[in-house]
Design an enzyme around this catalytic site. Structure first.
Site, mmCIF file in Angstrom:
data_model
loop_
_atom_site.group_PDB
_atom_site.id
_atom_site.type_symbol
_atom_site.label_atom_id
_atom_site.label_comp_id
_atom_site.label_asym_id
_atom_site.label_seq_id
_atom_site.Cartn_x
_atom_site.Cartn_y
_atom_site.Cartn_z
ATOM 1 N N TYR A 60 -56.939 -20.464 -22.072
ATOM 2 C CA TYR A 60 -55.694 -21.154 -21.705
ATOM 3 C C TYR A 60 -55.930 -22.660 -21.566
ATOM 4 C CZ TYR A 60 -51.383 -21.907 -18.953
ATOM 5 O OH TYR A 60 -50.171 -22.337 -18.486
ATOM 6 N N LYS A 117 -54.143 -25.429 -23.872
ATOM 7 C CA LYS A 117 -53.252 -26.445 -23.292
ATOM 8 C C LYS A 117 -53.810 -27.852 -23.503
ATOM 9 C CE LYS A 117 -49.848 -23.945 -21.650
ATOM 10 N NZ LYS A 117 -48.583 -23.920 -22.425
HETATM 11 N N1 LIG Z 1 -44.922 -21.406 -14.384
HETATM 12 C C1 LIG Z 1 -45.777 -22.400 -14.212
HETATM 13 O O1 LIG Z 1 -45.992 -22.914 -13.103
HETATM 14 C C2 LIG Z 1 -46.505 -22.950 -15.395
HETATM 15 C C3 LIG Z 1 -47.553 -23.846 -15.167
HETATM 16 C C4 LIG Z 1 -48.189 -24.412 -16.247
HETATM 17 C C5 LIG Z 1 -47.784 -24.086 -17.529
HETATM 18 N N2 LIG Z 1 -46.779 -23.183 -17.722
HETATM 19 C C6 LIG Z 1 -46.367 -22.894 -19.107
HETATM 20 O O2 LIG Z 1 -44.956 -22.769 -19.153
HETATM 21 C C7 LIG Z 1 -44.609 -21.972 -20.283
HETATM 22 C C8 LIG Z 1 -43.566 -20.938 -19.874
HETATM 23 O O3 LIG Z 1 -44.165 -20.017 -18.989
HETATM 24 P P1 LIG Z 1 -43.361 -19.335 -17.784
HETATM 25 O O4 LIG Z 1 -44.102 -19.683 -16.566
HETATM 26 O O5 LIG Z 1 -41.941 -19.644 -17.891
HETATM 27 O O6 LIG Z 1 -43.654 -17.790 -18.101
HETATM 28 P P2 LIG Z 1 -42.692 -16.582 -18.562
HETATM 29 O O7 LIG Z 1 -43.595 -15.439 -18.847
HETATM 30 O O8 LIG Z 1 -41.607 -16.410 -17.573
HETATM 31 O O9 LIG Z 1 -42.030 -17.098 -19.933
HETATM 32 C C9 LIG Z 1 -42.751 -17.157 -21.148
HETATM 33 C C10 LIG Z 1 -41.839 -16.650 -22.261
HETATM 34 O O10 LIG Z 1 -42.507 -16.834 -23.519
HETATM 35 C C11 LIG Z 1 -42.244 -15.701 -24.323
HETATM 36 N N3 LIG Z 1 -43.311 -15.539 -25.318
HETATM 37 C C12 LIG Z 1 -44.608 -15.223 -25.060
HETATM 38 N N4 LIG Z 1 -45.288 -15.115 -26.205
HETATM 39 C C13 LIG Z 1 -44.409 -15.386 -27.209
HETATM 40 C C14 LIG Z 1 -44.548 -15.444 -28.620
HETATM 41 N N5 LIG Z 1 -45.711 -15.184 -29.213
HETATM 42 N N6 LIG Z 1 -43.461 -15.771 -29.348
HETATM 43 C C15 LIG Z 1 -42.268 -16.007 -28.758
HETATM 44 N N7 LIG Z 1 -42.090 -15.951 -27.421
HETATM 45 C C16 LIG Z 1 -43.148 -15.646 -26.651
HETATM 46 C C17 LIG Z 1 -42.216 -14.546 -23.340
HETATM 47 O O11 LIG Z 1 -41.525 -13.414 -23.877
HETATM 48 C C18 LIG Z 1 -41.542 -15.153 -22.131
HETATM 49 O O12 LIG Z 1 -40.150 -14.912 -22.120
HETATM 50 C C19 LIG Z 1 -45.913 -21.386 -20.807
HETATM 51 O O13 LIG Z 1 -46.353 -22.113 -21.940
HETATM 52 C C20 LIG Z 1 -46.883 -21.585 -19.655
HETATM 53 O O14 LIG Z 1 -48.216 -21.666 -20.078
HETATM 54 C C21 LIG Z 1 -46.141 -22.601 -16.684
#
Ligand SMILES: NC(=O)c1ccc[n+]([C@@H]2O[C@H](COP(=O)([O-])OP(=O)(O)OC[C@H]3O[C@@H](n4cnc5c(N)ncnc54)[C@H](O)[C@@H]3O)[C@@H](O)[C@H]2O)c1
Length: 315
Positions: free
Chosen positions: A164, A168
């Site tokens: 990851y 990133k």
């Molecule tokens: N939540 C946080 O605090 C946080 C922190 C740092 C980074 N992020 C990043 O934010 C982004 C969103 O994550 P989130 O926290 O909303 O999680 P989440 O799991 O709620 O949402 C992620 C979405 O991406 C979709 N997805 C996954 N793989 C896929 C693919 N191959 N093709 C199409 N869609 C796909 C999933 O179905 C899901 O709906 C991610 O890239 C994550 O790494 C989140």
């Protein structure tokens, strides 16, 4: 509701849940039409389900814009092309691309399987590149575009997520590079690291356990710890900072290019661009080969002043 993005058309990946859903709705609130892309799998990326993309598309339509769901996998070059094509065919062109889809497969490097590495890199880094690759063809021709990629504070170094962190970090470098390649064509490319309570940040108990171990071992910075704690707070919903992404997609942000932000309910911050902060130098014309004898003296005395090893050996 605003009008800042009226007539603009967006592709948002990962838009079925969490951060992506909040961003899709924030764009729709400002009048943008949205292709709502989501594979709908589990947090580790297995399985598929059309209902998250359908549900967000319906929420966007209720805001008075046009919305089309797409159930493809961002790690597929051809599926990514179809997401961009769907936007152009449905709405006329693609103005905005938000790459937010993501999964987690955490494990220490000495236990991580090749598949765990490959899949996380494929979804995050290749998936982001795939969408950018196809969108940039149209954006270059039309001399306009807004690309907003999703990174993580983990890019600066973390424990239990080499796949990851590397993905990133790759997205940060990709963002810097696209900004420089596409700026002349009226296309901006920026990235943000969210802090939000979603199933990725909160749903997995192993992450909570890992956090405790990291704190005890002193392996994360105060700022990173603050960020991780914020994602676990009640009310840390991505809806709070999603308007910042709509702002980056708007005409007001035409001169913001190649920036990496952090965004949460309480904070919008900007990361510094990496630069050489101190050097050992000598005259090129008379320079001889660096000797290990002099490096043993110069590196600690002159180069690594105030440096602290983030993970010294322990018993
Ligand atoms: N939540 C946080 O605090 C946080 C922190 C740092 C980074 N992020 C990043 O934010 C982004 C969103 O994550 P989130 O926290 O909303 O999680 P989440 O799991 O709620 O949402 C992620 C979405 O991406 C979709 N997805 C996954 N793989 C896929 C693919 N191959 N093709 C199409 N869609 C796909 C999933 O179905 C899901 O709906 C991610 O890239 C994550 O790494 C989140």
């Amino acid at each position: 509701m605003g009008e800042r993005l009226r007539g603009r058309n967006a592709v948002v990946t990962g838009a079925g849940r969490g951060v992506g859903r909040a961003v899709a709705l924030a764009l729709a609130e400002e009048g943008a039409n949205v292709v709502v892309c989501d594979l709908g799998g589990t947090a580790d990326g297995s399985g598929a389900d059309a209902s998250p993309a359908d549900s967000t598309a319906e929420e966007c339509r209720r805001l008075g814009v046009r919305a089309v769901p797409h159930y493809g996998d961002v790690s597929s070059f051809t599926a990514a092309e179809d997401m961009v094509r769907t936007c152009i065919d449905s709405f006329g062109r693609i103005d905005i691309l938000c790459n937010i889809a993501g999964i987690l497969r955490p494990r220490m490097i000495f236990n991580m399987s090749e598949d765990e590495w490959d899949r996380v890199l494929a979804v995050h880094l290749k998936g982001t590149w795939n969408l950018c690759r196809h969108a940039c063809v149209a954006m270059r021709q039309q001399r306009y575009g807004r690309i907003i990629n999703c990174t993580s504070e983990a890019y600066a170094g973390t424990v239990g997520h080499t796949n990851y962190a590397a993905a990133k970090g790759g997205i940060v470098s990709l963002t810097y590079a696209i900004a420089r390649e596409m700026g002349r064509y009226g296309v901006t490319c920026n990235a943000f690291a969210p802090r939000a309570r979603t199933r990725l940040s909160w749903g997995d108990d192993s992450l909570t356990d890992g956090l405790q171990k990291r704190i005890e071992a002193g392996l994360i910075t105060e700022e990173r710890l603050k960020g991780m704690e914020e994602t676990r707070k009640e009310g840390a919903d991505p809806e709070y900072f999603a308007p910042f992404i709509a702002y980056l997609a708007s005409d007001a942000a035409a001169d913001i290019n190649g920036c990496v932000f952090v965004a949460s309910r309480s904070t919008i911050g900007i990361w510094n661009h990496p630069e050489i902060v101190r050097k050992l130098t000598r005259d090129w014309d008379i320079a001889e080969r660096w000797s290990i004898d002099e490096l043993e003296r110069l590196v600690p005395q002159e180069l690594l002043v105030d440096y602290v090893n983030p993970a010294p050996p322990r018993d």
